[in-house]
Design an enzyme around this catalytic site. Structure first.
Site, short mmCIF file in Angstrom:
data_model
loop_
_atom_site.label_atom_id
_atom_site.label_comp_id
_atom_site.label_asym_id
_atom_site.label_seq_id
_atom_site.Cartn_x
_atom_site.Cartn_y
_atom_site.Cartn_z
CD GLU A 142 160.78 80.80 -8.00
OE1 GLU A 142 160.04 79.82 -7.80
OE2 GLU A 142 161.19 81.12 -9.13
CG HIS A 208 157.61 74.82 -6.22
ND1 HIS A 208 158.06 76.11 -6.21
CD2 HIS A 208 156.75 74.73 -7.27
CE1 HIS A 208 157.49 76.78 -7.21
NE2 HIS A 208 156.69 75.97 -7.87
CD GLU A 211 157.12 70.03 -9.15
OE1 GLU A 211 157.75 70.85 -8.44
OE2 GLU A 211 156.75 70.29 -10.31
ZN LIG Z 1 155.33 75.93 -9.64
#
Ligand SMILES: [Zn+2]
Length: 384
Positions: A142, A208, A211
């Site tokens: 990440e 991501h 969301e």
């Molecule tokens: Zn996640």
């Protein structure tokens, strides 16, 4: 004494080939599959078989395509996404790391998952998982840096990590990937560098995207609760600094990533709840798969993933649990049950196919076939 074969019956049978079918079965003789197909046919052809009724699904094991194992020591908390990030993820950061990952890996293993896509936040956890994890799939490193001034330095540090960790990849073990955290938490400069690098190196990516509704608002207006939350977390940095352009009507996280060339690297886009029909077309054309996490979306007040619209556009869909902090458990079978509950009008076979085949398309690996001559596994009988 000869043992008669067993006929396992199920509402949904997925052999790993073609599409899942309704009212199917598998005839098992010893440890070997003798036949798989429509239940009526099997009953006719194997009258001597002892029938075990009442399963909902027989299928190869599902894949958990989006997890955060290292958050497994967090407590579950339901809050709107823009509050959950600072109040849960950031406030609990001391509990994130290797100990959580150990607990999480055990939970994933116990749940009967054939593979996983895990987001990894610290180097010790990445090194441990690369060397020790026996769950195949992808470990995404990440990266989170909204400041364009530090893009080059963050990129160099990322590349150094990747080069070192590539040596830890093992045959049959998890592979390495990259996860720029979200469309709005990595600067435009850094996105360009990471996407070009990932495409050149063949590194799979997960991001991501869209969301919560506040993320759509952020790109369209630069305001709203997520923008306010970002302003507190990264003071002195405006949304237009991060994006390299002004937010504007019609700008979405998807059109923004496309404008940067990021979608050409075919990243997996996680969540994708608050999208426009144009976003869905863009994603279908770019060939990016999407991962849905129904429990996490519900618990963070994100809305409902437009599954039917993605399916109609031919987008590859996979399922993930997200972390225990928003998704409650790391058990992919719990997530499949939730997907059925959240999408009552959806053909349940689409969920099975997504969890099995879509998941492997995202994190790697092949679907084993349930057909004559193959070894039978009790894991093919999904828990009801
Ligand atoms: Zn996640």
């Amino acid at each position: 004494m000869t043992l008669s074969p067993i006929l396992y019956a199920a509402d949904i049978l997925y052999t790993g080939m073609g599409s899942p079918v309704r009212s199917g079965g598998v005839v098992v003789s010893g440890q070997t599959v003798a036949a798989a197909g429509p239940l009526a046919e099997l009953r006719q052809n194997y009258p001597q078989a002892r029938e075990v009724p009442g399963r909902r699904v027989i299928s190869p094991q599902p894949v958990n395509a989006h997890t955060h194992l290292d958050m497994s020591l967090y407590d579950f908390k339901s809050l709107p996404y823009f509050d959950w990030i600072p109040e849960v993820v950031i406030a609990g950061r001391a509990r994130r790391g290797l100990e959580g990952a150990r607990v999480g890996l055990e939970a994933v293993r116990a749940s009967g998952t054939a593979g996983m896509g895990d987001i990894v936040w610290d180097a010790a956890t990445m090194e441990w998982l690369l060397q020790e994890s026996d769950v195949p799939g992808t470990l995404y490193w990440e990266v989170l840096d909204p400041n364009p001034a530090s893009a080059q330095a963050t990129f160099e540090a990322t590349r150094e990590h990747i080069v070192a960790w590539r040596r830890l990849e093992r045959p049959g073990g998890p592979r390495l990937g990259l996860s720029p955290h979200a469309a709005h938490t990595v600067s435009h400069e850094l996105y360009r560098l990471l996407a070009e690098y990932a495409a050149g190196e063949g590194l799979p990516m997960q991001i991501h995207v869209l969301e919560h509704p506040s993320e759509a608002e952020l790109f369209a207006t630069g305001g709203g609760p997520l923008a306010a939350s970002m302003g507190r977390m990264v003071p002195g940095l405006s949304i237009s600094d991060i994006l390299g352009r002004e937010p504007s009507e019609g700008l979405t996280a998807v059109s923004y990533l496309e404008s940067l060339g990021v979608l050409k690297a075919r990243p997996t886009l996680v969540h994708m709840v608050n999208v426009t029909p144009e976003d869905i077309r863009t994603v279908a054309q770019s060939g990016c798969p999407v991962v849905t996490c129904p429990r996490s979306n519900r618990n963070l007040h994100c809305g409902t993933f437009p599954w039917q619209a993605y399916a109609a556009a031919g987008v590859e869909i996979a399922l993930g649990t997200d972390s225990v902090a928003s998704g409650e458990t790391l058990n992919i079978h719990d997530e499949i049950q939730a997907a059925w509950a959240v999408h009552p009008g959806l053909d349940p076979r689409l969920v099975v196919r997504a969890a099995v085949k879509g998941g492997r398309r995202v994190v790697g690996g092949r679907v084993p076939f349930i057909r004559r001559g193959e070894t039978w596994s009790e894991q093919y009988l999904w828990p009801d």
